[in-house]
Write a protein that holds these residues in place. Structure first.
Motif, PDB file in Angstrom:
ATOM      1  N   TYR A 165     -24.112 -20.252  -7.009  1.00 17.19           N
ATOM      2  CA  TYR A 165     -24.198 -18.884  -6.516  1.00 17.19           C
ATOM      3  C   TYR A 165     -23.539 -18.787  -5.151  1.00 17.19           C
ATOM      4  O   TYR A 165     -23.297 -19.779  -4.482  1.00 17.19           O
TER       5      TYR A 165
ATOM      6  N   TRP B  47     -16.319 -10.491  -6.299  1.00 14.12           N
ATOM      7  CA  TRP B  47     -17.203 -10.413  -7.461  1.00 14.12           C
ATOM      8  C   TRP B  47     -16.453 -10.824  -8.727  1.00 14.12           C
ATOM      9  O   TRP B  47     -16.975 -11.569  -9.546  1.00 14.12           O
ATOM     10  N   GLU B  48     -15.213 -10.356  -8.900  1.00 14.96           N
ATOM     11  CA  GLU B  48     -14.428 -10.732 -10.070  1.00 14.96           C
ATOM     12  C   GLU B  48     -14.157 -12.237 -10.087  1.00 14.96           C
ATOM     13  O   GLU B  48     -14.214 -12.874 -11.142  1.00 14.96           O
TER      14      GLU B  48
ATOM     15  N   CYS C 248     -16.035 -14.568  -8.713  1.00 14.37           N
ATOM     16  CA  CYS C 248     -17.308 -15.201  -9.054  1.00 14.37           C
ATOM     17  C   CYS C 248     -17.589 -15.110 -10.549  1.00 14.37           C
ATOM     18  O   CYS C 248     -17.960 -16.112 -11.178  1.00 14.37           O
ATOM     19  N   ARG C 249     -17.403 -13.943 -11.108  1.00 13.31           N
ATOM     20  CA  ARG C 249     -17.642 -13.774 -12.557  1.00 13.31           C
ATOM     21  C   ARG C 249     -16.743 -14.686 -13.370  1.00 13.31           C
ATOM     22  O   ARG C 249     -17.181 -15.296 -14.345  1.00 13.31           O
ATOM     23  N   SER C 250     -15.484 -14.804 -12.980  1.00  9.62           N
ATOM     24  CA  SER C 250     -14.543 -15.618 -13.750  1.00  9.62           C
ATOM     25  C   SER C 250     -14.870 -17.106 -13.665  1.00  9.62           C
ATOM     26  O   SER C 250     -14.487 -17.866 -14.544  1.00  9.62           O
ATOM     27  N   LYS C 251     -15.595 -17.513 -12.626  1.00 11.59           N
ATOM     28  CA  LYS C 251     -15.928 -18.924 -12.430  1.00 11.59           C
ATOM     29  C   LYS C 251     -17.390 -19.242 -12.728  1.00 11.59           C
ATOM     30  O   LYS C 251     -17.835 -20.355 -12.493  1.00 11.59           O
ATOM     31  N   GLY C 252     -18.130 -18.264 -13.220  1.00 13.44           N
ATOM     32  CA  GLY C 252     -19.534 -18.500 -13.538  1.00 13.44           C
ATOM     33  C   GLY C 252     -20.430 -18.616 -12.320  1.00 13.44           C
ATOM     34  O   GLY C 252     -21.440 -19.302 -12.351  1.00 13.44           O
TER      35      GLY C 252
ATOM     36  N   HIS D 293     -22.924 -16.868  -9.604  1.00 14.27           N
ATOM     37  CA  HIS D 293     -23.794 -15.708  -9.423  1.00 14.27           C
ATOM     38  C   HIS D 293     -23.637 -15.151  -8.016  1.00 14.27           C
ATOM     39  O   HIS D 293     -23.622 -15.907  -7.045  1.00 14.27           O
TER      40      HIS D 293
ATOM     41  N   LEU E  91     -25.123  -4.323 -11.764  1.00 17.63           N
ATOM     42  CA  LEU E  91     -23.895  -5.111 -11.802  1.00 17.63           C
ATOM     43  C   LEU E  91     -24.182  -6.582 -12.065  1.00 17.63           C
ATOM     44  O   LEU E  91     -23.262  -7.373 -12.252  1.00 17.63           O
ATOM     45  N   GLY E  92     -25.451  -6.962 -12.046  1.00 17.88           N
ATOM     46  CA  GLY E  92     -25.818  -8.346 -12.299  1.00 17.88           C
ATOM     47  C   GLY E  92     -26.061  -9.164 -11.049  1.00 17.88           C
ATOM     48  O   GLY E  92     -26.283 -10.363 -11.124  1.00 17.88           O
ATOM     49  N   HIS E  93     -26.032  -8.521  -9.879  1.00 17.18           N
ATOM     50  CA  HIS E  93     -26.298  -9.227  -8.627  1.00 17.18           C
ATOM     51  C   HIS E  93     -27.801  -9.366  -8.434  1.00 17.18           C
ATOM     52  O   HIS E  93     -28.565  -8.545  -8.911  1.00 17.18           O
TER      53      HIS E  93
END
Length: 132
Positions: free
Chosen positions: A17, A32-33, A35-39, A41, A86-88
């Motif tokens: 994270y 954020w993008e 982070c999402r692309s790399k798994g 949080h 957004l999943g945060h």
């Protein structure tokens, strides 16, 4: 594991994270993008803005105020739910009892962000006894 991203946006650790200031006024879209692309949080500290933020005062923003009036909630609750949806994870900070109670009342987010049937805490009563 805490994730680190260098000044060029290069991910130094994969997974885990990262904790950054993130709210409707400073959305951290590129981070954020990544982070999402790399798994990774994203955990949002100062989800209601901070004194050091040069952006507009988040809770007084006309769009946030309009949404909060339409939903019958406070601008703070709307801002927190924006991050949650957004999943945060969101980390609001307050020392005032009324604000702590308001921040924990997250029913606007289609269920609580703090309690869940599969969580350690099944209800708000299990999570918090109402005392500050």
């Amino acid at each position: 594991m805490c994730t680190r991203v260098d000044a060029r946006g290069v991910l130094l650790y994969d997974g885990g994270y990262t904790e950054v200031e993130c709210h409707p006024g400073w959305q951290q879209g590129k981070l954020w993008e990544l982070c999402r692309s790399k798994g990774v949080h994203l955990s949002a500290h100062s989800p209601l803005g901070s004194r050091g933020t040069k952006s507009v005062r988040i809770l007084a923003h006309p769009i946030l105020v309009e949404i909060s009036k339409a939903l019958g909630r406070s601008p703070a609750q709307v801002a927190l739910c924006w991050g949650v949806q957004l999943g945060h994870s969101v980390l609001p900070k307050s020392v005032r009892e009324a604000r702590i109670k308001e921040n924990i009342d997250t029913r606007l987010c289609t269920g609580s962000i703090l309690v869940h049937p599969e969580s350690v805490y099944k209800s708000l009563e299990e999570l918090w006894d109402g005392k500050i």
